[in-house]
Design an enzyme around this catalytic site. Sequence first.
Site: not given
Length: 312
Positions: A149, A222
Site C-alpha cells: 500500500d 485501481h
Amino acid sequence: MSQKPQNVTDYPNNNTIFSVWKFKEGAEIKEAFEALCGLVKNLNSSFKVRVTEGPTSCILGISHDAWLKLGLPTPLPKELVPFKEIKGDKHTAVATDADLHLHLSAVNSAICYDMAMAISKVLLPVAECTDEVQGFKYWDGRAIIGFVDGTENPNGEDRNYFGIVGDSEPNYKGGSYLFVQKYIHFMKDWDNLSVEEQEKIMGRYKATDIEMEEHKKPSNAHTALTAIEDEDGNELKIIRANMPYANPSKGQAGTYFISYASTFSTTEKMLKNMFIGEPVGNYDRILDFSKAISGTLFFAPSLDILDDYSAE
C-alpha cells in the site's frame, strides 16, 4: 511567524490508533479544545525525548462543522467543506459526521495506548468517540488484501509539496487537508480470486509490487483510476498513511484510508474516478470487494495555530 506543519509527512509506522470524535450537544467545548491543543503539542515533544528507536506522532484534524462550533478563524481553509457522498451506479463513498480526528502513530503500541488515554481524559467529558481503529503494519507494508500500500506516495521534498498547504493559502500555510475512509474488505470473495485476477484489479503485480504494463493494465484497475494529472499533464499526488485493521474472530478485516494533501480537490478527483468511473460506469473494481463505511474531511492546522489555541 513560523508555520510548522504537524507530522503529516511522516511515513506510516508500525502501530496506529485512529479515533473519531463528535462533540456532545450543549457541551462546553472551548476549554477542552484548548487543553487538547496543548496536549497534542506536549505529546509530540515528550515522546521525541522518551522514545529514540523510532518516530512518534499525534496529529489533530478539525472538521468544517467543528471549526465553526469552536469559533476558529474565518474565512475557513478554502476547501474545508462538509464532505458530500459520491454515488456511482453501483458503489457509494459515504459521508459521515464528525468533529475531530486523532491520528496516533508509533513503533510501539504502548505509546499509542498512552497517547489515546491522555486524549480521552480531555475529550470524554465533552465528546463521544464514534470510532476507534487500531492499525498495524502488515508484513512489508502490505494492505490486508496482500498488495503493498502507498507505492505511489510522493517521496523526499515532494511530500512537503503535495502534502502541505503553501503560499496559495497564506493564513493556513503549514496545514493539510485530511480525509479518511474506513473500508471493510470481503476477504472470502477476494481470496477466491486467482493472483492473476487480483493483479488485474489492482494494476500491480502482487509479489514484486511492480506496476503492470500499460497495455496489460485494465482501464478500471485501481492504479489506473487513481493516477491524477492537472490540466498541463503534471501528475498530482497525495500522501497516504493507510493502515490495515482486523477483528479475526468476527471475520472482519479492512483498510483505514487516510490522506494528507495540500488541497482536497486531488483526493476528491480520485474518489470520483473510483466510485463514479472514468469514463462514467468504469468504476474501480476493488470496490466489488471493499465497502466504504465512513468518509469525513478534516483540516490539520499548523502547529503554530494549535499553539495559539493551546491552554498552556
